[in-house]
Design a protein around this motif. Structure first.
Motif, PDB file in Angstrom:
ATOM      1  N   GLY A 435     139.213  49.437  16.817  1.00 41.04           N
ATOM      2  CA  GLY A 435     140.225  50.272  16.120  1.00 41.04           C
ATOM      3  C   GLY A 435     141.544  49.673  16.177  1.00 41.04           C
ATOM      4  N   VAL A 436     141.419  48.124  16.332  1.00 40.08           N
ATOM      5  CA  VAL A 436     142.618  47.349  16.363  1.00 40.08           C
ATOM      6  C   VAL A 436     142.883  46.286  15.396  1.00 40.08           C
ATOM      7  CG1 VAL A 436     144.277  45.951  17.746  1.00 40.08           C
ATOM      8  CG2 VAL A 436     142.890  48.029  18.846  1.00 40.08           C
ATOM      9  N   VAL A 437     143.941  46.279  14.650  1.00 40.52           N
ATOM     10  CA  VAL A 437     144.153  45.017  13.752  1.00 40.52           C
ATOM     11  C   VAL A 437     144.844  43.939  14.526  1.00 40.52           C
ATOM     12  CG1 VAL A 437     145.412  44.227  11.610  1.00 40.52           C
ATOM     13  CG2 VAL A 437     143.955  46.491  11.599  1.00 40.52           C
ATOM     14  N   THR A 465     145.180  46.994  24.378  1.00 42.78           N
ATOM     15  CA  THR A 465     145.540  48.623  24.101  1.00 42.78           C
ATOM     16  C   THR A 465     145.301  49.052  22.583  1.00 42.78           C
ATOM     17  OG1 THR A 465     147.814  48.052  23.903  1.00 42.78           O
ATOM     18  CG2 THR A 465     147.212  48.702  25.887  1.00 42.78           C
ATOM     19  N   VAL A 466     145.105  50.035  22.446  1.00 41.08           N
ATOM     20  CA  VAL A 466     144.796  50.796  20.930  1.00 41.08           C
ATOM     21  C   VAL A 466     146.146  51.357  20.704  1.00 41.08           C
ATOM     22  CG1 VAL A 466     143.622  52.223  19.415  1.00 41.08           C
ATOM     23  CG2 VAL A 466     142.452  51.006  21.495  1.00 41.08           C
ATOM     24  N   PRO A 467     147.075  50.799  19.744  1.00 38.15           N
ATOM     25  CA  PRO A 467     148.205  51.342  19.810  1.00 38.15           C
ATOM     26  C   PRO A 467     148.644  52.682  19.064  1.00 38.15           C
ATOM     27  CG  PRO A 467     147.981  49.605  18.070  1.00 38.15           C
ATOM     28  CD  PRO A 467     146.701  49.521  19.122  1.00 38.15           C
ATOM     29  N   ASN A 468     147.735  53.047  18.255  1.00 34.04           N
ATOM     30  CA  ASN A 468     148.003  54.515  17.630  1.00 34.04           C
ATOM     31  C   ASN A 468     147.382  55.602  18.255  1.00 34.04           C
ATOM     32  OD1 ASN A 468     145.797  53.272  16.590  1.00 34.04           O
ATOM     33  ND2 ASN A 468     145.737  54.362  14.563  1.00 34.04           N
ATOM     34  N   VAL A 469     146.620  55.124  19.340  1.00 37.64           N
ATOM     35  CA  VAL A 469     146.088  56.519  20.040  1.00 37.64           C
ATOM     36  C   VAL A 469     146.939  56.450  21.298  1.00 37.64           C
ATOM     37  CG1 VAL A 469     143.983  57.213  21.380  1.00 37.64           C
ATOM     38  CG2 VAL A 469     143.592  55.928  19.171  1.00 37.64           C
ATOM     39  N   SER A 493     138.837  57.759  15.351  1.00 34.42           N
ATOM     40  CA  SER A 493     137.638  56.978  15.151  1.00 34.42           C
ATOM     41  C   SER A 493     137.820  55.639  14.468  1.00 34.42           C
ATOM     42  CB  SER A 493     136.643  57.768  14.619  1.00 34.42           C
ATOM     43  OG  SER A 493     136.722  58.260  13.068  1.00 34.42           O
ATOM     44  N   SER A 494     137.004  54.636  14.725  1.00 32.12           N
ATOM     45  CA  SER A 494     136.890  53.446  13.864  1.00 32.12           C
ATOM     46  C   SER A 494     135.545  52.858  14.102  1.00 32.12           C
ATOM     47  CB  SER A 494     137.949  52.394  14.665  1.00 32.12           C
ATOM     48  OG  SER A 494     137.669  52.144  15.706  1.00 32.12           O
TER      49      SER A 494
END
Length: 545
Positions: A435-437, A465-469, A493-494
């Motif tokens: 879920g990360v770019v 870390t997943v920034p947008n969650v 989700s991703s």
């Protein structure tokens, strides 16, 4: 925990990615439930499997259901007879209570029974009943309320715990019922699901789509008969693997059913009371050899249990070192629970991916072992080899002293949530599993990202870390997708989305964790999530029991 089931139509959409995944699959990964059900609905209905070298059996199809779908609850009437005397049912009930009072006292409870009744939403593909929506509903691209688990309905099961397996689900109800649905080929449902309406003549002509009916005993949430368990048994937790299921009691006992499967496709579950080998266990049995257990978790084909002393126990298949060591001597039988030699007397939490395992000790260190071909066990040194396996547990240093509360594992990736709301992900990244770019700087950093021979980013070596969650509270990993829940109660989700398991209304893959905007969950405060091979669950609290 199982691998996603594919179809001919799916292959045409994803030829390049699917081919790449097939080439990069772990060489030791056993045949999963999803591969058994890979065939069309016609061949799936056949009662006997046909090997490639034999003549194919005549193709048969399922018939329309001949009986009503099972109801969610079957409550005995409490009416009196016309004479005013107690009915026969009441007399039987009183006799049962009398016998119960004469029975020896049960051990003291050590595990707390969950009290929060959940509203359960399911999404994904359920061509074999995996969604539990009944025999006529086999797909949901967005979260839908499961009507058989509706807390507002007095006739539905009211759920307090759930676990997603490869192609089946196990839940615990507020009335102490163990309920299952999904694929039962290896008896993962723990109950009888033979269905007379399952076959019809292949020569019967019909263009009616409604003529395709799922087995109602598999596709409908149904209770395992209470008689399968000793009187007075009270459950506190459930767990599910690829084709196995387990339930934990308040006194620390573990019951299990189904089967483990090795890389050659052989089934094995354990031993009966006479010491005979059990290949497939059709109904629940007590798992002997375990002390007082406080937590259970499943990989695809192994199970971990945590006891009151802080020791970890494992059983099942150990082909990728899921036990953290090779077995030898008197402990070489992997179907007899044995201690995992990490955090001995010091573990406080356990978790598992399909072929790797986790533990957190009382000093807040995070440990992992097992399959690490894509760094999913958190060891960057051995990541990258197709058959990389950690021979002994190692610390995931970036997560130590971070107050990790939740760990989850997919086939080749993993995730963690901390008490402070940070969500970390690592492992395989080529289908958006994390879920990360990643930035160009991260991709160029060999200590962070490992690329394949073509220079394509393939492995995230460090927990990132997943920034947008923001302020995460829960995370779950399917085979190649991830679900996140944040403090506001929103779900993201991703990853691999071909079977609708992302809940985003399409079958597209998603690289960056995306908000699930379905109307059914828009105003909900979600707290929990679960992920299987081709289906997912999110849930909120409906009420306190």
């Amino acid at each position: 925990m199982g691998r996603p089931k594919t179809s001919a139509s799916g292959a045409s959409k994803r030829t390049e990615k699917d081919a790449e995944r097939a080439l990069n699959a772990d060489s030791k990964s056993p045949t999963s439930n999803s591969k058994k059900r890979h065939a069309t609905k016609e061949t799936r209905s056949s009662k006997t499997a046909t090997s490639p070298s034999t003549t194919s059996a005549p193709v048969v199809k399922r018939k329309r259901a001949q009986s009503e779908v099972p109801t969610a609850d079957d409550v005995t009437s409490n009416k009196r007879s016309k004479t005013g005397r107690p009915s026969k049912d009441q007399t039987k009930s009183r006799s049962a209570k009398s016998r119960e009072s004469e029975a020896p006292a049960l051990p003291a409870a050590i595990n707390e029974v969950p009290q929060d009744i959940l509203t359960v939403f399911v999404f994904g593909t359920g061509e074999n009943g995996e969604l539990g929506l009944g025999p006529k509903k086999n797909e949901a691209l967005r979260p839908v309320l499961n009507p058989f688990l509706d807390p507002s309905s007095p006739d539905a099961f009211h759920i307090v715990d759930f676990a997603c397996g490869g192609m089946h689900t196990v839940v615990l109800s507020a009335k102490n019922q163990i309920i299952t649905w999904g694929v039962n080929d290896n008896k993962a449902l723990g109950r009888q699901t033979d269905w007379d309406g399952g076959l019809r003549d292949v020569d019967a002509e019909s263009d009616d789509e409604d003529d395709t009916t799922l087995n109602p005993l598999e596709s409908t949430p149904t209770e395992i008969p209470a008689k399968q368990f000793p009187p007075g048994t009270r459950f506190t937790q459930v767990a599910a693997g690829d084709s196995c299921s387990f339930a934990l009691t308040d006194t620390g006992l573990v019951y299990g059913w189904g089967s483990f499967r090795d890389a050659q496709g052989n089934n094995r579950f354990g031993y009966d009371t006479d010491g005979n080998i059990i290949a497939t266990q059709e109904t629940p049995i007590h798992i002997r050899g375990l002390p007082k257990i406080t937590q259970i978790v499943c990989g695809d084909n192994h199970t971990l249990a945590l006891d009151t002393k802080g020791d970890i126990w494992a059983w099942g298949y150990n082909e990728q070192n899921q036990f953290g060591r090779h077995l030898f001597g008197r402990q070489q039988d992997s179907f007899v629970p044995s201690q995992v030699r990490v955090c001995r007397g010091n573990a406080k939490y356990i978790a598992s991916g399909p072929y790797h395992s986790f533990a957190i000790d009382r000093q807040d260190n995070v440990w992992a072992w097992g399959a690490n071909s894509y760094g999913q066990a958190g060891d960057p040194k051995s990541a990258g080899g197709d058959s990389a396996v950690l021979r002994a547990p190692v610390k995931i240093q970036p997560l130590c002293q971070k107050k990790v509360t939740t760990l989850a594992g997919g086939a080749h990736h993993s995730a963690a949530v901390t008490a402070g709301g940070q969500c970390f992900v690592w492992g395989r990244i080529d289908a958006g599993q994390l879920g990360v770019v990643f930035t160009p700087e991260q991709i160029q950093d060999e200590n962070s990202i490992r690329c394949d021979d073509r220079g394509k980013p393939r492995i995230c070596l460090r927990p990132t870390t997943v920034p947008n969650v923001e302020q995460a509270v829960d995370v779950a990993c399917g085979t190649d997708h991830t679900l996140f829940i944040n403090k506001s109660g929103a779900a993201y989700s991703s990853g691999f989305g071909f079977q609708g398991q992302l809940g985003l209304g399409s079958s597209d893959d998603v690289e960056v964790a995306a908000l699930i905007k379905a109307k059914t969950v828009r105003d909900r405060c979600l707290i929990r999530t679960g992920a299987g091979g081709n289906g997912s669950i999110v849930a909120d609290i409906a009420k306190r029991n």
